[in-house]
Design a protein around this motif. Structure first.
Motif, PDB file in Angstrom:
ATOM      1  N   CYS A   1      -6.641  16.166  19.275  1.00 48.17           N
ATOM      2  CA  CYS A   1      -5.202  15.896  19.390  1.00 48.17           C
ATOM      3  C   CYS A   1      -4.535  16.439  18.119  1.00 48.17           C
ATOM      4  O   CYS A   1      -4.240  15.675  17.192  1.00 48.17           O
ATOM      5  N   PRO A   2      -4.327  17.757  18.045  1.00 52.03           N
ATOM      6  CA  PRO A   2      -3.908  18.382  16.785  1.00 52.03           C
ATOM      7  C   PRO A   2      -2.558  17.915  16.268  1.00 52.03           C
ATOM      8  O   PRO A   2      -2.264  18.113  15.085  1.00 52.03           O
ATOM      9  N   TRP A   3      -1.750  17.261  17.112  1.00 50.40           N
ATOM     10  CA  TRP A   3      -0.469  16.744  16.620  1.00 50.40           C
ATOM     11  C   TRP A   3      -0.653  15.627  15.591  1.00 50.40           C
ATOM     12  O   TRP A   3       0.275  15.290  14.868  1.00 50.40           O
ATOM     13  N   ASN A   4      -1.863  15.063  15.523  1.00 53.78           N
ATOM     14  CA  ASN A   4      -2.146  14.035  14.512  1.00 53.78           C
ATOM     15  C   ASN A   4      -2.676  14.620  13.212  1.00 53.78           C
ATOM     16  O   ASN A   4      -2.735  13.913  12.189  1.00 53.78           O
ATOM     17  N   ALA A   5      -3.125  15.860  13.240  1.00 48.32           N
ATOM     18  CA  ALA A   5      -3.791  16.440  12.071  1.00 48.32           C
ATOM     19  C   ALA A   5      -2.799  16.670  10.933  1.00 48.32           C
ATOM     20  O   ALA A   5      -1.606  16.897  11.158  1.00 48.32           O
ATOM     21  N   GLY A   6      -3.305  16.592   9.709  1.00 49.91           N
ATOM     22  CA  GLY A   6      -2.482  16.844   8.535  1.00 49.91           C
ATOM     23  C   GLY A   6      -2.322  15.610   7.681  1.00 49.91           C
ATOM     24  O   GLY A   6      -3.055  14.627   7.810  1.00 49.91           O
ATOM     25  N   ARG A   7      -1.334  15.650   6.791  1.00 51.74           N
ATOM     26  CA  ARG A   7      -1.147  14.580   5.812  1.00 51.74           C
ATOM     27  C   ARG A   7      -0.068  13.594   6.260  1.00 51.74           C
ATOM     28  O   ARG A   7       1.011  13.998   6.715  1.00 51.74           O
ATOM     29  N   TRP A   8      -0.397  12.324   6.095  1.00 48.82           N
ATOM     30  CA  TRP A   8       0.486  11.222   6.471  1.00 48.82           C
ATOM     31  C   TRP A   8       0.569  10.233   5.309  1.00 48.82           C
ATOM     32  O   TRP A   8      -0.467   9.854   4.748  1.00 48.82           O
ATOM     33  N   ARG A   9       1.788   9.813   4.983  1.00 48.31           N
ATOM     34  CA  ARG A   9       1.964   8.786   3.957  1.00 48.31           C
ATOM     35  C   ARG A   9       2.190   7.437   4.640  1.00 48.31           C
ATOM     36  O   ARG A   9       3.144   7.263   5.405  1.00 48.31           O
TER      37      ARG A   9
ATOM     38  N   LEU B   1       0.846  -1.186   0.000  1.00 55.18           N
ATOM     39  CA  LEU B   1       0.000   0.000   0.000  1.00 55.18           C
ATOM     40  C   LEU B   1       0.882   1.237   0.000  1.00 55.18           C
ATOM     41  O   LEU B   1       1.933   1.261   0.661  1.00 55.18           O
ATOM     42  N   ASP B   2       0.465   2.233  -0.731  1.00 57.52           N
ATOM     43  CA  ASP B   2       1.108   3.545  -0.691  1.00 57.52           C
ATOM     44  C   ASP B   2      -0.001   4.573  -0.800  1.00 57.52           C
ATOM     45  O   ASP B   2      -0.550   4.804  -1.878  1.00 57.52           O
ATOM     46  N   VAL B   3      -0.363   5.178   0.323  1.00 64.37           N
ATOM     47  CA  VAL B   3      -1.513   6.058   0.361  1.00 64.37           C
ATOM     48  C   VAL B   3      -1.213   7.242   1.270  1.00 64.37           C
ATOM     49  O   VAL B   3      -0.528   7.099   2.287  1.00 64.37           O
ATOM     50  N   VAL B   4      -1.717   8.395   0.908  1.00 64.20           N
ATOM     51  CA  VAL B   4      -1.575   9.599   1.717  1.00 64.20           C
ATOM     52  C   VAL B   4      -2.943   9.946   2.316  1.00 64.20           C
ATOM     53  O   VAL B   4      -3.919  10.159   1.581  1.00 64.20           O
ATOM     54  N   PHE B   5      -2.989   9.967   3.647  1.00 63.46           N
ATOM     55  CA  PHE B   5      -4.200  10.346   4.369  1.00 63.46           C
ATOM     56  C   PHE B   5      -4.130  11.822   4.738  1.00 63.46           C
ATOM     57  O   PHE B   5      -3.097  12.299   5.220  1.00 63.46           O
ATOM     58  N   ASP B   6      -5.242  12.520   4.555  1.00 57.61           N
ATOM     59  CA  ASP B   6      -5.398  13.867   5.112  1.00 57.61           C
ATOM     60  C   ASP B   6      -6.301  13.718   6.325  1.00 57.61           C
ATOM     61  O   ASP B   6      -7.505  13.453   6.196  1.00 57.61           O
ATOM     62  N   VAL B   7      -5.702  13.857   7.512  1.00 63.80           N
ATOM     63  CA  VAL B   7      -6.376  13.485   8.756  1.00 63.80           C
ATOM     64  C   VAL B   7      -6.835  14.728   9.513  1.00 63.80           C
ATOM     65  O   VAL B   7      -6.064  15.669   9.720  1.00 63.80           O
ATOM     66  N   GLU B   8      -8.087  14.694   9.938  1.00 65.41           N
ATOM     67  CA  GLU B   8      -8.639  15.742  10.808  1.00 65.41           C
ATOM     68  C   GLU B   8      -8.611  15.235  12.251  1.00 65.41           C
ATOM     69  O   GLU B   8      -9.066  14.126  12.536  1.00 65.41           O
ATOM     70  N   ASP B   9      -8.062  16.034  13.151  1.00 64.31           N
ATOM     71  CA  ASP B   9      -8.020  15.655  14.560  1.00 64.31           C
ATOM     72  C   ASP B   9      -7.948  16.921  15.407  1.00 64.31           C
ATOM     73  O   ASP B   9      -6.876  17.396  15.778  1.00 64.31           O
ATOM     74  N   ALA B  10      -9.115  17.487  15.711  1.00 64.17           N
ATOM     75  CA  ALA B  10      -9.162  18.737  16.463  1.00 64.17           C
ATOM     76  C   ALA B  10      -8.771  18.539  17.923  1.00 64.17           C
ATOM     77  O   ALA B  10      -8.215  19.452  18.548  1.00 64.17           O
TER      78      ALA B  10
ATOM     79  N   LEU C   1     -10.172  11.913   5.901  1.00 62.98           N
ATOM     80  CA  LEU C   1     -10.986  11.315   6.958  1.00 62.98           C
ATOM     81  C   LEU C   1     -10.558  11.892   8.288  1.00 62.98           C
ATOM     82  O   LEU C   1      -9.554  12.599   8.384  1.00 62.98           O
ATOM     83  N   SER C   2     -11.280  11.572   9.335  1.00 65.23           N
ATOM     84  CA  SER C   2     -10.879  12.011  10.669  1.00 65.23           C
ATOM     85  C   SER C   2     -10.181  10.867  11.389  1.00 65.23           C
ATOM     86  O   SER C   2     -10.235   9.702  10.958  1.00 65.23           O
ATOM     87  N   VAL C   3      -9.545  11.195  12.499  1.00 67.80           N
ATOM     88  CA  VAL C   3      -8.854  10.176  13.278  1.00 67.80           C
ATOM     89  C   VAL C   3      -9.836   9.132  13.803  1.00 67.80           C
ATOM     90  O   VAL C   3      -9.466   7.982  14.060  1.00 67.80           O
ATOM     91  N   ARG C   4     -11.097   9.511  13.912  1.00 73.62           N
ATOM     92  CA  ARG C   4     -12.113   8.567  14.384  1.00 73.62           C
ATOM     93  C   ARG C   4     -12.282   7.409  13.405  1.00 73.62           C
ATOM     94  O   ARG C   4     -12.395   6.245  13.813  1.00 73.62           O
ATOM     95  N   GLU C   5     -12.285   7.707  12.099  1.00 73.16           N
ATOM     96  CA  GLU C   5     -12.417   6.643  11.106  1.00 73.16           C
ATOM     97  C   GLU C   5     -11.194   5.741  11.098  1.00 73.16           C
ATOM     98  O   GLU C   5     -11.304   4.519  10.957  1.00 73.16           O
ATOM     99  N   LEU C   6     -10.017   6.325  11.258  1.00 74.08           N
ATOM    100  CA  LEU C   6      -8.812   5.497  11.343  1.00 74.08           C
ATOM    101  C   LEU C   6      -8.854   4.599  12.573  1.00 74.08           C
ATOM    102  O   LEU C   6      -8.404   3.452  12.537  1.00 74.08           O
ATOM    103  N   GLY C   7      -9.395   5.109  13.680  1.00 76.05           N
ATOM    104  CA  GLY C   7      -9.556   4.279  14.870  1.00 76.05           C
ATOM    105  C   GLY C   7     -10.501   3.125  14.635  1.00 76.05           C
ATOM    106  O   GLY C   7     -10.258   1.991  15.053  1.00 76.05           O
ATOM    107  N   SER C   8     -11.607   3.393  13.922  1.00 79.14           N
ATOM    108  CA  SER C   8     -12.569   2.329  13.626  1.00 79.14           C
ATOM    109  C   SER C   8     -11.947   1.237  12.772  1.00 79.14           C
ATOM    110  O   SER C   8     -12.222   0.046  12.960  1.00 79.14           O
ATOM    111  N   ALA C   9     -11.105   1.628  11.804  1.00 77.96           N
ATOM    112  CA  ALA C   9     -10.512   0.662  10.875  1.00 77.96           C
ATOM    113  C   ALA C   9      -9.256   0.010  11.431  1.00 77.96           C
ATOM    114  O   ALA C   9      -8.767  -0.974  10.853  1.00 77.96           O
ATOM    115  N   TYR C  10      -8.732   0.514  12.539  1.00 76.95           N
ATOM    116  CA  TYR C  10      -7.387   0.149  12.981  1.00 76.95           C
ATOM    117  C   TYR C  10      -7.205  -1.342  13.255  1.00 76.95           C
ATOM    118  O   TYR C  10      -6.184  -1.933  12.909  1.00 76.95           O
TER     119      TYR C  10
END
Length: 410
Positions: A329-337, A318-327, A359-368
């Protein structure tokens, strides 16, 4: 109103726990339960809010290691004993405790936190996503048969007193932890929790009973259960309530279920917490007679997003860039590859590259934990695909071969 949020002192535990009991209806726990909870409480990880001399808020955490896809046991904070006094609602007390907890978890270097929610609507605003489900079964056992695998008859079953079987049952549990995402590895003392059996919680059932499964003298499984005898004019109409049932191989697993189904004078088997992909669904002749219900169970909050996503493995490259919303815990917000190699090992780093999924950090938590599909979340509008084809690819990579499950609460 002036309140004080601080770490719990051991001498304050009784007052703190009474606040928790009152928030959950005011029914006091039995002395046995209170003693166990006090021993398990990690005071340095427990928070209280005081209004003068009164405790008006509680929140705790246990230091667990939780299985993730790939079998690794990752340090995680298990959030527990959260309450706010009804006299102090809507004043930001819960938010202040969640803020302090997540800051402390980050300082400890734990990549994620988990909890079970009394009401699932509460914790989404703090970035928790429902990541596993539990299945309950109410089985009309006299109207189905079990199709068991070869070797089932070679398994020897024997009754054991629950207290004396505590170590044996914990041994089975520990051998199974890494095989299913979401299962926590406990520390000392937790082997006692499944064996606590207050009369007030039995609802007319017997004391808890235990049966061990052995092959060639070696322990291969166990089941704990209650019996609730009932009668009607036509005859017996009892219920077996399965608490824990675990085995190290298919034959032992089938032998334990067959035992439960064969208990005399019982017409119904109830199991309130099983994984949604439980093999018993393939042993029964008529799954419709199992009266299945499914609900949310473990909720996951990614605290250090990069470290958490690197801690698990994935089903394919997999090679994917997530744009993450996290109000929150703002240290998680932004783009991650997130880059995954052919063996499933991952690297997750900050990037300025264009995003593929938003997506938001909540969706990543659900899929984790691999039980919730990113594609399904996309159909609900909670994941946006910014580059064609990336949602299906990421969704497939995140899924787990076995459904995540929390076999025991905390």
């Amino acid at each position: 109103m002036t309140t004080e949020l601080r770490v719990l002192r051991p001498s304050e535990w009784n007052q703190w726990f009474e606040c928790l009991e009152l928030a959950f209806g005011g029914d006091p726990e039995t002395p046995e339960e209170r003693e166990l909870f006090e021993q398990l409480t990690e005071h340095e990880r427990s928070l209280g809010i005081w209004d003068g001399d009164d405790v008006v808020g509680t929140a705790g955490a246990f230091s667990f290691r939780v299985a993730v896809p790939g079998g690794a046991l990752v340090p995680a904070a298990a959030i527990t004993m959260v309450s706010v006094a009804s006299t102090h609602r809507r004043r930001g007390l819960l938010t202040s405790m969640m803020r302090r907890q997540l800051d402390d978890i980050r300082a400890l270097g734990e990549p994620f936190a988990v909890l079970t929610a009394s009401e699932p609507v509460i914790y989404g605003r703090f970035g928790y996503g429902a990541a596993s489900r539990q299945m309950s079964l109410t089985i009309e056992k006299d109207r189905i048969r079990l199709d068991v695998p070869p070797g089932t008859d070679e398994v020897r079953l024997r009754h054991a007193k629950p207290d004396e079987a505590m170590a044996a049952c914990e041994s089975v549990y520990e051998q199974l932890v890494s095989g299913r995402p979401g299962v926590p590895a406990h520390g000392p003392g937790w082997e006692r929790k499944p064996m606590v059996d207050p009369v007030s919680s039995r609802q007319g059932s017997s004391a808890q009973q235990c049966v061990l499964a052995e092959r060639d003298g070696e322990l291969v499984g166990c089941v704990t259960y209650h019996i609730k005898p009932e009668w009607e004019p036509a005859g017996p109409k009892g219920t077996v309530v399965v608490n824990d049932l675990a085995a190290l191989d298919p034959a032992a697993y089938a032998a334990l279920w067959r035992f439960v189904f064969d208990i005399d004078l019982m017409t119904t088997v109830v199991a309130r917490n099983r994984p949604v992909d439980d093999a018993v669904l393939h042993l029964v002749s008529d799954v419709r007679r199992c009266n299945i219900r499914v609900r949310d169970s473990l909720h996951v909050r990614l605290v250090e997003l990069g470290a958490a996503l690197e801690a698990r493995t994935y089903r394919g490259p997999l090679d994917v860039v997530f744009d993450v919303e996290d109000a929150f815990c703002p240290w998680n917000a932004g783009r991650w590859r997130l880059t995954v190699d052919a063996k499933g090992a991952a690297s997750c780093r900050r990037t300025d590259d264009p995003a593929d999924l938003a997506l938001s950090v909540r969706e990543l938590g659900s899929a984790y934990l691999g039980g919730e599909s990113l594609s399904s979340l996309g159909l609900a509008g909670r994941v946006r695909e910014l580059r064609a084809g990336t949602l299906a690819q990421a969704s497939s990579a995140f899924l787990s071969d076995t459904a995540p499950w929390l076999p025991r609460g905390f």
